[in-house]
Design an enzyme around this catalytic site. Structure first.
Site, PDB file in Angstrom:
ATOM      1  N   GLU A 266       0.841  -1.196   0.000  1.00  0.00           N
ATOM      2  CA  GLU A 266       0.000   0.000   0.000  1.00  0.00           C
ATOM      3  C   GLU A 266       0.879   1.251   0.000  1.00  0.00           C
ATOM      4  OE1 GLU A 266      -2.505   1.507  -0.663  1.00  0.00           O
ATOM      5  OE2 GLU A 266      -3.949   1.797   0.959  1.00  0.00           O
ATOM      6  N   ASP A 267       0.356   2.325  -0.571  1.00  0.00           N
ATOM      7  CA  ASP A 267       1.142   3.563  -0.629  1.00  0.00           C
ATOM      8  C   ASP A 267       1.308   4.213   0.734  1.00  0.00           C
ATOM      9  OD1 ASP A 267      -1.547   4.279  -0.455  1.00  0.00           O
ATOM     10  OD2 ASP A 267      -1.525   5.651  -2.164  1.00  0.00           O
TER      11      ASP A 267
ATOM     12  N   ASP B  86      -2.768   5.854   6.808  1.00  0.00           N
ATOM     13  CA  ASP B  86      -3.234   7.133   7.339  1.00  0.00           C
ATOM     14  C   ASP B  86      -4.085   6.864   8.585  1.00  0.00           C
ATOM     15  OD1 ASP B  86      -3.695   9.938   7.287  1.00  0.00           O
ATOM     16  OD2 ASP B  86      -5.436   9.710   6.023  1.00  0.00           O
TER      17      ASP B  86
ATOM     18  N   LYS C 287       1.574   7.918   8.411  1.00  0.00           N
ATOM     19  CA  LYS C 287       1.355   9.160   9.167  1.00  0.00           C
ATOM     20  C   LYS C 287       0.835   8.774  10.549  1.00  0.00           C
ATOM     21  CE  LYS C 287      -0.531  11.846   5.267  1.00  0.00           C
ATOM     22  NZ  LYS C 287      -1.804  12.470   4.807  1.00  0.00           N
TER      23      LYS C 287
ATOM     24  N   ASP D 201      -1.739  10.662  -5.088  1.00  0.00           N
ATOM     25  CA  ASP D 201      -2.456  11.706  -5.809  1.00  0.00           C
ATOM     26  C   ASP D 201      -3.196  12.658  -4.890  1.00  0.00           C
ATOM     27  OD1 ASP D 201      -4.456   9.784  -4.921  1.00  0.00           O
ATOM     28  OD2 ASP D 201      -5.847  10.888  -6.184  1.00  0.00           O
TER      29      ASP D 201
ATOM     30  N   ARG E  78       0.326  12.097  -9.646  1.00  0.00           N
ATOM     31  CA  ARG E  78       0.836  10.738  -9.397  1.00  0.00           C
ATOM     32  C   ARG E  78       2.208  10.489  -9.996  1.00  0.00           C
ATOM     33  NH1 ARG E  78      -3.254   7.564  -7.272  1.00  0.00           N
ATOM     34  NH2 ARG E  78      -5.335   8.018  -8.017  1.00  0.00           N
TER      35      ARG E  78
END
Ligand code: IMP
Ligand code: MG
Length: 185
Positions: free
Chosen positions: A104-105, A108, A136, A164, A170
């Site tokens: 996963e990017d 959060d 984060k 994005d 992106r």
């Protein structure tokens, strides 16, 4: 002189910093999965945000593996987490008895990964681990165990290297903070 796009506040992680970290994540993951039977390791990338990270990470792994992708509903072009996650495209591969690594990017609030860990955990994988490029910590609402983290970053909206805002930015080669004016209405 290098000028940044208008809505970009500052570069948080440049290309070289990202590349070095991705290589070290790949080294660790390759070591951890050494001995896993040929093609039993399945990387599952979460579209669209992870597509560049996934491409770089997978090419640096020295253990045999396959790649697959899923797509989830997004924040509908706002920077607010809703807590409701929906799968809009599932894997092609059957994950049962495979060693699954979710890629996963960014982690959060934690809603997305806790949803994915629940879904894939219920499909009898041989093992289930999670790799995120960014985290984060300040934003966490749900606790999620993560096995591999690239970078911990402050609570700012970041774009580039796959990430994005409203489907833009992106393909920037670096990870940058967006100017608050660009996402605050
Ligand atoms: P979570 O469910 O709140 O942990 O959110 C994870 C998802 O929110 C990520 O997969 C991203 O798509 C998106 N996201 C969260 N923060 C950012 C950011 O700073 N930039 C781009 N996307 C983000
Ligand atoms: Mg995402």
């Amino acid at each position: 002189m290098n000028t940044l796009p208008d809505s970009i506040e500052s570069v948080l992680l440049d290309e070289a910093t990202i590349a070095t970290r991705v290589q070290s994540l790949a080294d660790t993951i390759s070591t951890d999965y050494t001995g896993v039977r040929n093609e039993d390791l399945l990387l599952i990338g979460v579209l669209k945000g992870s597509f560049i990270f996934m491409a770089d990470l997978s090419r640096r792994l020295t253990v045999p593996h396959r790649v697959d992708f899923i797509a989830l509903s997004s924040y509908a072009d706002t920077a607010e987490a809703s807590g409701s996650v929906r799968m809009i495209m599932d894997t092609r591969a059957d994950v049962s008895r495979r060693h699954v690594l979710i890629v996963e990017d960014i982690l959060d609030t934690g809603y997305t990964l806790s949803y994915l860990q629940r879904i894939f955990g219920a499909r009898q994988p041989a093992s289930l681990r999670t790799c995120v490029l960014l985290s984060k910590p300040e934003r966490r609402i749900v606790h999620v165990p993560v096995d591999y983290v690239g970078f911990e970053i402050p609570d700012v909206w970041v774009v580039g290297y796959g990430l994005d805002f409203a489907d833009r930015f992106r393909t920037l080669p670096y990870i940058a903070a967006l100017k608050p004016a660009a996402y605050q209405k």
